[in-house]
Design a protein around this motif. Sequence first.
Motif, PDB file in Angstrom:
ATOM      1  N   LEU A  89       0.930  -1.545   0.250  1.00 61.79           N
ATOM      2  CA  LEU A  89      -0.455  -0.238   0.170  1.00 61.79           C
ATOM      3  C   LEU A  89       1.322   1.000  -0.195  1.00 61.79           C
ATOM      4  O   LEU A  89       2.516   1.088   0.618  1.00 61.79           O
ATOM      5  CB  LEU A  89      -0.783   0.136   1.316  1.00 61.79           C
ATOM      6  N   LYS A 113      -3.508   3.893   0.195  1.00 63.81           N
ATOM      7  CA  LYS A 113      -4.093   3.453  -0.866  1.00 63.81           C
ATOM      8  C   LYS A 113      -3.265   1.930  -1.103  1.00 63.81           C
ATOM      9  O   LYS A 113      -1.958   1.808  -1.416  1.00 63.81           O
ATOM     10  CB  LYS A 113      -4.163   4.121  -2.242  1.00 63.81           C
ATOM     11  N   PRO A 114      -4.359   1.020  -1.883  1.00 60.58           N
ATOM     12  CA  PRO A 114      -4.354  -0.106  -2.110  1.00 60.58           C
ATOM     13  C   PRO A 114      -3.340  -0.672  -3.658  1.00 60.58           C
ATOM     14  O   PRO A 114      -3.544   0.776  -4.327  1.00 60.58           O
ATOM     15  CB  PRO A 114      -4.987  -1.072  -1.451  1.00 60.58           C
ATOM     16  N   SER A 171      -2.618  -7.287  -3.550  1.00 61.05           N
ATOM     17  CA  SER A 171      -2.810  -7.800  -3.030  1.00 61.05           C
ATOM     18  C   SER A 171      -2.635  -9.353  -3.609  1.00 61.05           C
ATOM     19  O   SER A 171      -3.558  -9.226  -4.624  1.00 61.05           O
ATOM     20  CB  SER A 171      -4.204  -6.878  -2.187  1.00 61.05           C
ATOM     21  N   GLU A 195      -7.642  -5.218  -4.337  1.00 62.19           N
ATOM     22  CA  GLU A 195      -7.312  -4.502  -3.812  1.00 62.19           C
ATOM     23  C   GLU A 195      -8.664  -3.616  -3.062  1.00 62.19           C
ATOM     24  O   GLU A 195      -8.610  -2.948  -2.251  1.00 62.19           O
ATOM     25  CB  GLU A 195      -6.667  -3.421  -4.631  1.00 62.19           C
ATOM     26  N   GLU A 196      -9.683  -3.090  -4.052  1.00 60.03           N
ATOM     27  CA  GLU A 196     -10.790  -2.548  -4.352  1.00 60.03           C
ATOM     28  C   GLU A 196     -11.635  -3.177  -2.276  1.00 60.03           C
ATOM     29  O   GLU A 196     -12.046  -2.642  -1.606  1.00 60.03           O
ATOM     30  CB  GLU A 196     -12.170  -2.757  -4.974  1.00 60.03           C
ATOM     31  N   SER A 234      -9.648  -2.590   0.571  1.00 62.69           N
ATOM     32  CA  SER A 234      -9.350  -0.843   0.702  1.00 62.69           C
ATOM     33  C   SER A 234      -9.262  -0.605   2.339  1.00 62.69           C
ATOM     34  O   SER A 234      -7.968   0.155   2.620  1.00 62.69           O
ATOM     35  CB  SER A 234      -9.614   0.106  -0.081  1.00 62.69           C
ATOM     36  N   SER A 235     -10.214  -1.279   2.694  1.00 62.96           N
ATOM     37  CA  SER A 235     -10.777  -1.025   4.432  1.00 62.96           C
ATOM     38  C   SER A 235      -9.525  -1.486   4.907  1.00 62.96           C
ATOM     39  O   SER A 235      -8.766  -0.892   5.994  1.00 62.96           O
ATOM     40  CB  SER A 235     -12.211  -1.017   4.552  1.00 62.96           C
ATOM     41  N   GLY A 245      -6.360  -0.179   4.843  1.00 63.93           N
ATOM     42  CA  GLY A 245      -6.829   1.436   4.968  1.00 63.93           C
ATOM     43  C   GLY A 245      -5.821   1.689   6.876  1.00 63.93           C
ATOM     44  O   GLY A 245      -5.360   2.013   7.508  1.00 63.93           O
ATOM     45  N   ASP A 268      -3.013   6.749  -6.904  1.00 60.02           N
ATOM     46  CA  ASP A 268      -3.280   5.411  -7.305  1.00 60.02           C
ATOM     47  C   ASP A 268      -2.008   4.364  -8.068  1.00 60.02           C
ATOM     48  O   ASP A 268      -2.434   4.605  -9.287  1.00 60.02           O
ATOM     49  CB  ASP A 268      -4.300   5.143  -7.522  1.00 60.02           C
TER      50      ASP A 268
END
Lengths: 480, 590
Positions: free
Chosen positions: B196, B201-202, B205, B210-211, B214-215, B218, B298
């Motif tokens: 990250l 931001k990812p 993975s 990655e979406e 993302s948390s 974070g 990104d």
Amino acid sequence: MLMISPRMATGVQDKQYTPSLLSFFIYNPKFGPREGEEEKKILFYHPSEVEKNEKIRNVGLCEAIVQFTRTFCPSKPAKSLHTQKNRQFFYEPEEHFWIVMVVRNPMVEKPNREGKPPTVEYQEEEILDTVYGAVLQQCYSMYKLFNGTFGRAMEAGGVELLTQKLEKFFYRYLQTLHLHSCDLLDVFGGISFFPLDKMTYLKIQSFVNRVEESLRLIKYTAFLYNDQLIWSGLEQEDMRILYKYLTTSLFPRHSEPELAGRDSPLRPEVAGNLLHYGRFLTGPTNLKDPDAKFRFPRIFVSAGDGCEELHLIVYKAMSAAVCFMISASVELNREFCEQLDGLVGPQLTLLASDICEQYNINRRISGPDKEPQFKFIYFNHMNLAEKSTIHMRKTASVSLTSVHPDLMKILGDINCDFARVDEDEEIIVKAMTDYWVVGKKSDQRELYVILNQKNANLIEVNEEVKRLCATQFNNIFFLD
Amino acid sequence: MGTKTLRPTIPCFLFGCADLCDRARVPFTTRASKKSLRSMKGLCLTLEPATVMEADVHKMSVPLENGSLAPVDRLRSERSDSPTPGLVEGTEPGAGQDSAMFVHAQSFEDLTAEGEQGQEQEEVQEEEEGESERAPEFGELGDSEETQEPEGKEEQEQEERENEKEEEDQSGSGRAKEEDVNSEAWRRHRKHVFVLSEAGKPIYSRYGTEEALSSTMGVMMALVSFVEAEKNIIRSIHADGYKVVFLRKSPLVLVGVSRCRQSERELTRELLYIYYQIISLLTLTQLNHIFQHKQNYDLRRLLAGSEHLTDNLLRLLDRDPGLLLSAVTCLPLASSSRDVISSSLQAAKAKSLVFSILLAGSRLVTLVRKKDQFLHHMDLHLLFNLVGSSSSFREGEGWTPICLPKFNMAGFFHAHISYLEPASELCLILVSTDREDFFNLSDCKRRFLERLRRRSSYQALQEAVQAPSYPVSQVGIPELRHFVYKSKSSGLYTSPEIPVPYKCEEEEERLMDLYQYLHSRMHHPTRPLRSIYHCAEKENLLAYVTSGFELYLCFSPLGTKALAVSAVNKLLKWIRKEEDRLFILNPQTY
């Protein structure tokens, strides 16, 4: 603890700091779920002078770490956090109650010239997680022994009572934590048993039966000699923590009178009662004193699903100590104590000298102690029996080991390897100092041997350990 | 997000070179097309001034003068025939004759201790940054003389790679990206890796999109910065059965979650590999530049299509003992044949050529280097990975910029990559400092092939590639199932085929896991060991490390300690006997 090691001929000195307790806190995330109420989560915080917001921040980090690891395994959250400067250990003994211990890594302080602040180097690989994780669990067990569970205090008097109890207990207990001398023995939390012949063992057992028969109030009895356990009627887990309390806290505080000479003023009322050497280590110090108080410490042991509260009477004559446990619902008075003193005192004095005599005979038979080529630690998970020839003396403050701390850590590493899988294993390593370390795990038993035979090879080391097993543990099977 | 409108609609390769240089002044963040990685590379070409590379070349020779890395010349007669474990470093079986090929770490400890080397690199980087300001003009100067063909060739090649990426994207379900990150299956993966940015931001993975993560990422970043706020550094989190390791390499943060036996340090080293993999595509200079301009950029826009490189590298890390041991294995080949190949490669030199590497799959056939230039095994592993994870190099001659981070984090080399024959495993990598040199290097390859074909060695080489590696039974030690032997001074290792009990993927990874466990215990930073003998239900293991070699042996549970002790000597003798074939004893320089 600070140790100073001189650095070459420069005259400048490096300061070496051993691991130390940075903070210790207990929180329950359910107690202040709303923003602005975070302080309510904190039930205990050491050191207490830390500023409120910092307390909240540190608790917040622990909550976040635990929550974060649930992403990867919901049922097994974090147990420790490693950072450059310290390690934090997390333990959830009761649902939602978290105990956190933060230990600073050992460090070396190197002075700089011309008034610049010294450079600090943290030694990040020195602390063993298993050792300090066990120390943390011991903290809780000790609290529970004297106070019962957190839940119990909550039921009895809510958060207020719980925080009071925590404050009262941990304020003193944390001062007795000596983090620099923790090692593999803390992981085992074992009990050292006194080796005894059958006859003497039977004598002790019949003594216990007789006393329990005459004093029907007694629920449980435990018998120790020389700080080693001979007989216990308690559950294993309860005896384990009680044993820890007796040997690291109560006995060391009362050892002086026996060591003092016969005429020393330290020697208490023995002169007044020449019939026996018995005395109470808990409760009244002098039965003859008209103002004597007959209050004994209360302990909590497991009983069925819950726990029961007991008076803890510890009575000692010479090197023999007996713990009598009586339901806390009974009021103990002078009459009972005099009865107990009169019954147990003379018998225990006699028994103690019998054991001593027998012990000396056995020692003579086994021949004079000569410094062996090896040192070992043995632990049996089934009966918690532990034996160490590495530790000269284990007291609350110092653990005197006869080997280099790095070797002790190698033992710890091997223990971690064993803990990974539940199968019989053997590991033999040669350290850079040319010491050999052998670890064997077989059928719930673990044996660790340190050999000082620098030129031996693997086969010779193996032979040596076989010989040791044959002499010390002749009836235990170890994987070859 | 308003930047989206600035996306170029015309593929970048249609732009002239001057155009590219112009664009260097435009913030990178404004371009986000799938082609951007390529245009990025185009940019990097112009950003890399030859002078810096040369300056760096001199820097690289500095440690050699200190003497520690340069092996002393040794005569064949000094090499004992029956080596004993007490051998002096450099005389162990497999030690090179004249000089080593790699700037290899003497030990695992050297490798992870980043101290001084890191500083040096930072200095270089500072110089570099000064240079990059002027870089575009530098490029413009070159533009006038630039021939269009190599550029065209490069574009074509890159186009091919692009296509391949798209294909891979389509078959992307093979990456198992779509899995549910809240499922038990996702949690149970042996090893997760996340990359990250410092803004949380990812970037990458290994499993799951990655979406979807993302948390989680974070939170990772929040933990890192929270601990940093206390002037402290987060290292790892430990729980029953798994550990989470953090590696902060500004401007990136890497996180690994492992259920394997490997230590925290081993896992950190693997994350470092992933970090270098990303650097090899972008250079650290570019990476810093990007995030200086826009903190929450990104990076996936730039790395789009390169995920398979990282995926493949992670597979290698799980399976290839070379990456664990900081070593490379060689194709077993008669030394006479290997010497001919080496000298043919040596003869086919060019001014800009720094390294010529011939690979057979993931095994090294030979490596020829410029005098005083050493390749770090990590860089070589990244080259292996690049070749191993892209099939496009089979289509023709490839020409690609690549940063070798252990050599220089700031600049690009240019690699000419091609297979000797379309269906062959033999792949030639020619590493040059000059981005204009495609035709020169193509000519080098032609000359090398011509030379090679004139001799019989080519036949021998092809046969060696066809032949399976050796089975452990050749060594003749009963109950021995597998071993890994590394010669420390040459940085080369040898290991027999994976035997039957470990043939399936799961068991093979378990074997590697055991080696990793032994390795981490042997190389403990404060309590290193000389040897370990580990006896358990499924196998008995022995690890043995001296100043000259590292040896890891795996016996069946029937093996005894006496057998293990005698096996070490027997095996060393066997390796000494076979060393001509198993190792590269005469590394060549131009």
